[in-house]
Structure formats: C-alpha cells, structure tokens
Design an enzyme around this catalytic site. Structure first.
Site, mmCIF file in Angstrom:
data_model
loop_
_atom_site.group_PDB
_atom_site.id
_atom_site.type_symbol
_atom_site.label_atom_id
_atom_site.label_comp_id
_atom_site.label_asym_id
_atom_site.label_seq_id
_atom_site.Cartn_x
_atom_site.Cartn_y
_atom_site.Cartn_z
ATOM 1 C CD GLU A 1 151.531 -33.580 63.038
ATOM 2 O OE1 GLU A 1 150.563 -32.845 63.368
ATOM 3 O OE2 GLU A 1 152.712 -33.291 63.302
ATOM 4 C CD GLU B 1 153.062 -25.968 59.574
ATOM 5 O OE1 GLU B 1 153.791 -25.685 58.614
ATOM 6 O OE2 GLU B 1 152.466 -25.112 60.253
#
Lengths: 317, 317
Positions: free
Chosen positions: A136, A279
């Site tokens: 995310e 990420e």
C-alpha cells in the site's frame, strides 16, 4: 518448509509452479491526517502513485529485480489523478473522513473498496499469476492500522502505535492519543471486521482485505507486505479463518503493532531486515524465496533417485 | 543497508551492477570420519558431487531459481571421480587424515588447497561475475569446522559442536570428545590460520579460505553460506582483516558454532530460516536480496527527482 507444503496444498498437486508473480499496490488517503499524525503532507500519496507509474520508487526497483509484475490501484487518493496508462482507477472517495470525529467511511464505501480488492485478485488469477503479493501507499495509514490492530487484538494503543514514516516523540504521542480517542468514540461499533473498516479503517486497507479474500477464493498463495498489509489480512482472516492457509508473511516490520498481528495470525516472517517502507517492498523481496522453495520442492531429486547412500543406522556412523 | 554502501565501496562507483552471479561449491572428504562423527557414510560426498553435476540437488534447484551459475570443484573427495564435464578437478588428496591422530594435511596440501580457492575467485572475476557465493559438501565437515571455531574463538568444544546432518545424542557426545582430543593433541600448533588448517582443517575449508582471499583481491563481494563456509571466511579474515569488507553473511545456520563465528566477524545474516544443509544453499537464497538492494541503490529516484514533497518541518505535520 511451510511454503513447500502449503504450495502443494493450495494447488492440490506436487508439480505446481510459482513462476508468474504479481504485486498489487493499493493507494488511498486518510482524513485522520487532519490530526497531525504524519511527518509528511497528504499530497505525497498521489505523488508517490505517480512515482510508481514512472518506475522510480523502491517497489519498482525491487519488482524489476525480481521479475515481478506491478499493478497500482487508486482506491481513494485525495489528489485527483488524471487518467494514466498503467493506473487502475477505482477511486471511491477522495480519502476517508477523520475517524476522530466520525466514521472513516460509509458501509457502501467500505463494500466498494473490499470489492476492488476481490476484483484485483480475480483479475490476477485470470491473468495467470501463480503467486501474488500486496502492499500500500497512503500517508497517515499507520494510524488506522494501529487502531484496527488494537481493535483486533484488544491491546492498548500504546502497544501498537509506532513512528510510521518518521514521527518524532511529539507526533508519536499525538498518534497514541488519536488512536485512543478513536477507539473510545467508536467502541460500540467495532464488533466485526466490516464495522472496524467502516469506523476506523482505510479505503486501501479495505481493498487489501478484499484482495486476501479474493486470493483465497481463487486458490492463490499471497505474500503480505508489512504492518498495514498484515492488518488488512488479519481482518480477512477474522471474516473467514480459512484465508489464513493462503497467507505468507514476507517480513517483520519495525512497527510495533506488526509482531502482534503476526502472532495473531501464527505467522513467522521470511525476512527480518528492519524495514518500514510499505509499497509492497517486503513482499517483493521475499517472493524469490518462496519461488526458490517451490522449485526445490517440485524438482529436487531424492537420495534414492540420485543414487546417494542413506543414513548409516542408527543415528551415527 | 550495509549491502548498498558496501557495493558502492567495493566497486568504487555509484552505478555498479550485481547482475552476473556465481556460486562455487568445494568438495572434499575428512579422515576424522573414522571416529564416527557423521550419520552418513563418507561415500555420500562423491555421490552428492555427482548429484550436483546431474542437477538434482537442492543447490541446483536454488541456483536455477536464482539465475545463478554453479561451479563444482573437487578439492579432495575420497572416491575417485571420473573426468566429468562441468566438474573442476583439483583433487589434492583422497580426503584429509584423521586429525585425532595426526595433522589433517601437510603444509603443501594446505597451500595447494588455498591456491585452488584463489584460482576459482580469479577465474570468476575474469569470467565477468559481479557477485560471488561459496559453499561446500564434505561428509563429516562440521567436525573440523567446530574444531577450527574453537581455535578461532577460544570457546570450549561443547559450545561450538552441533548435530551436523542429523547426529543423535551419542554421536554428538562423540563429536565433542573428538574436537576436545584434537585441540589437546595440536594445542601447540594452532597459532595462526595456516597452522589451524594444516592440523585440524579440511581441504574444502582451505579452498574456501583461499576463495575469500581471492574475492577480496579481485574486489568482488562474496556471500558466505553457513557454518563451514563462515569458518573458512573467518580464517581468511584472521589472515588479512580487510577481507571482512567483502564478506556478506547469507543465513544463520542452526549449528551452534555459526553464531559465534558471525559475532567474531561482526556480521548479521540476511536470512534466518533454520537451515543446516550447506551446498551453498543459503548463499543462493540470499543472492537475490543483495541483487535487489543493488538495483534499489543504483536506480531509485530521490524524492526531489520524482517530484515528491519532503517532510513537513519539524518531525510531524
């Protein structure tokens, strides 16, 4: 070892392959940033999405190094992003609302976000990917993840709140206070994972919860990234315990809430590299380990087939 | 992080690449097996070399999964192996002698074995490999590695002897006794790493020591495998401390001596997966992590170059 056995269990064959791999990164913003819980401005979320699409972020480098397909999904970035090639546009709202004041999202928004995650898992399975991962981006999202972790584990805010992307002592104290206030405000509305997502969740977190459900439904092993991804996975397991069989913990984050979630899920992470980036970077780094385990499991000779002598009985020559 | 910085330091540029990777596996036998220190017969060493060449072993699978070139070197396997394509034949002796009775090898044999390792490092550099790894096969070789670890660290045998490839309690007690007797017998001849190799070493261990020296001399970062490989590396560092700058610990073995060696070298391993296989398998699994770190270091955008906003001053929004 668990990866070996689980692979065979998930695919129901001893000759499975994990060659085709994809990581999906879900992006959204958080109304609770109004409380001053992040060291970075909210605009960074959208800027980082553009960085992902331009290939310049850490996850791009690690995906490239690992031969991993990368999919970026906007579930609710505050900045309105233009139509962009390679960006999966599923923006439900311009971020959540401030859950210190009101529920983070409506029930419809929550369900829409969960469905985005399910859709991405189904698409990945249809596209022929064997092993999936998810992560995310969302400035401020360690705060909802901490609140959700407290709700899932029953632990106090102080045990599950960390520094995220570099909060100093003042900011850390503020984050703890914010989580405590949110838990108190919504205490009557945290009975199940869907309620938790509505009241103290995030759009990308809801999408990742859906992604885990979708991976399990499509029988795909899936690597969780760090704290926030694992929080979403724990919500999915709370909804349906069999989701657990498809989840693999990629790395142990420095965020204090992460180890409590891993304990809740009975998971030991493959890597412990003191990372705290998000990420999907942890998922990307660990993917090759799972792929290598699968190759060893499916292709290695036995002592017998290789003509190697066995143990001299008993125990020791 | 150390991998990032070390890469730039080793190659003296910020734009290095670690794309081309090779692992060298050194094989040899051990006269101390006559004392009953292994659960497997000595013939397994040669059989496993044939298994490596046939592509059926764990290291073959992991090398294949990681795109790693694999080189197998016979430094002193007891079984006489026929000339084989892909086998680097540098057999110095049919194994060492039993170091409970006499020195494991002569000074000439030790120097020849060290030179084999140096030769393999020079060849790898000449062949254009950027990142190297090394491992071993040699039934019984946790016993010389334990004796060497005791000599290097000053720790008693009981602290550094483990179960190797499956020794039971009786065998473990015998290994401890064997190491104690060897240390007592050779106590006047363990003053430096070369003497240690002659008296209580192994041919593949001496070759790996040479390999570390050769990697440093050719400015190549090199991943140590587990306990026995790290023991060889520690001997190289004792000979020349700057070798340390080129070494990376791939994984933490279950063998108890390994953590003492890692502490001696000031190394924290990249992986901790409770492995104890040897063959270079830990080096193979961790190679992708180092490669990924290099890609991130050399190709990632900065916040500034990607147009991402910086931290809002000071510390927290």
């Amino acid at each position: 070892m668990c990866a070996f056995v689980a692979g065979a269990g998930i695919f129901r064959t001893l000759s499975f392959s994990l060659e085709r791999v994809r990581i999906v990164v879900f992006a959204a913003d958080h109304g609770v940033c109004a409380e001053g819980v992040s060291a970075y401005p909210q605009s960074v979320t959208g800027q980082m999405v553009l960085n992902f699409l331009g290939g310049g972020a850490a996850i791009n480098c690690l995906a490239q190094a690992g031969g991993i397909d990368l999919q970026v999904v906007d579930v609710g970035v505050a900045t309105s992003l233009p139509p962009l090639e390679n960006l999966v546009q599923r923006r439900i709202a311009p971020g959540t609302r401030n859950f210190c004041i009101e529920p983070a999202m409506t029930a419809d928004e929550m369900l829409s976000a969960v469905h985005v995650g399910i859709e991405m898992a189904e698409q990945a399975a249809a596209d022929g990917y064997d092993l999936l991962g998810f992560g995310e981006i969302g400035i401020g999202n360690t705060t909802p993840a901490s609140a959700l972790t407290a709700a899932l584990t029953g632990l106090p805010a102080v045990a599950v709140v960390g520094r995220g992307a570099g909060a100093d002592d003042t900011c850390l104290a503020r984050k703890i206070s914010v989580v405590e206030r949110a838990l108190a405000l919504h205490s009557q509305s945290l009975k199940d994972p869907l309620e938790m997502l509505i009241h103290i969740g995030g759009l990308e977190i809801a999408a990742m919860t859906g992604f885990c459900l979708g991976c399990a439904a499509n029988r795909r092993p899936v690597l969780m990234d760090g704290f926030i991804a694992t929080c979403a996975a724990a919500l999915a397991v709370r909804m349906h315990s069999s989701v657990q069989d498809y989840l693999f913990a990629s790395h142990g984050s420095v965020e204090p809430g992460h180890r409590h979630l891993l304990a809740l899920l009975g998971q030991r992470p493959l890597l412990d590299l003191e990372m705290r980036l998000g990420e999907g970077t942890g998922a990307a780094l660990s993917m090759k380990l799972v792929q290598a385990a699968a190759v060893a499991f499916t292709r290695m000779s036995t002592f017998s087939s290789a003509g190697v002598s066995g143990r001299t009985t008993p125990g020791c020559a």
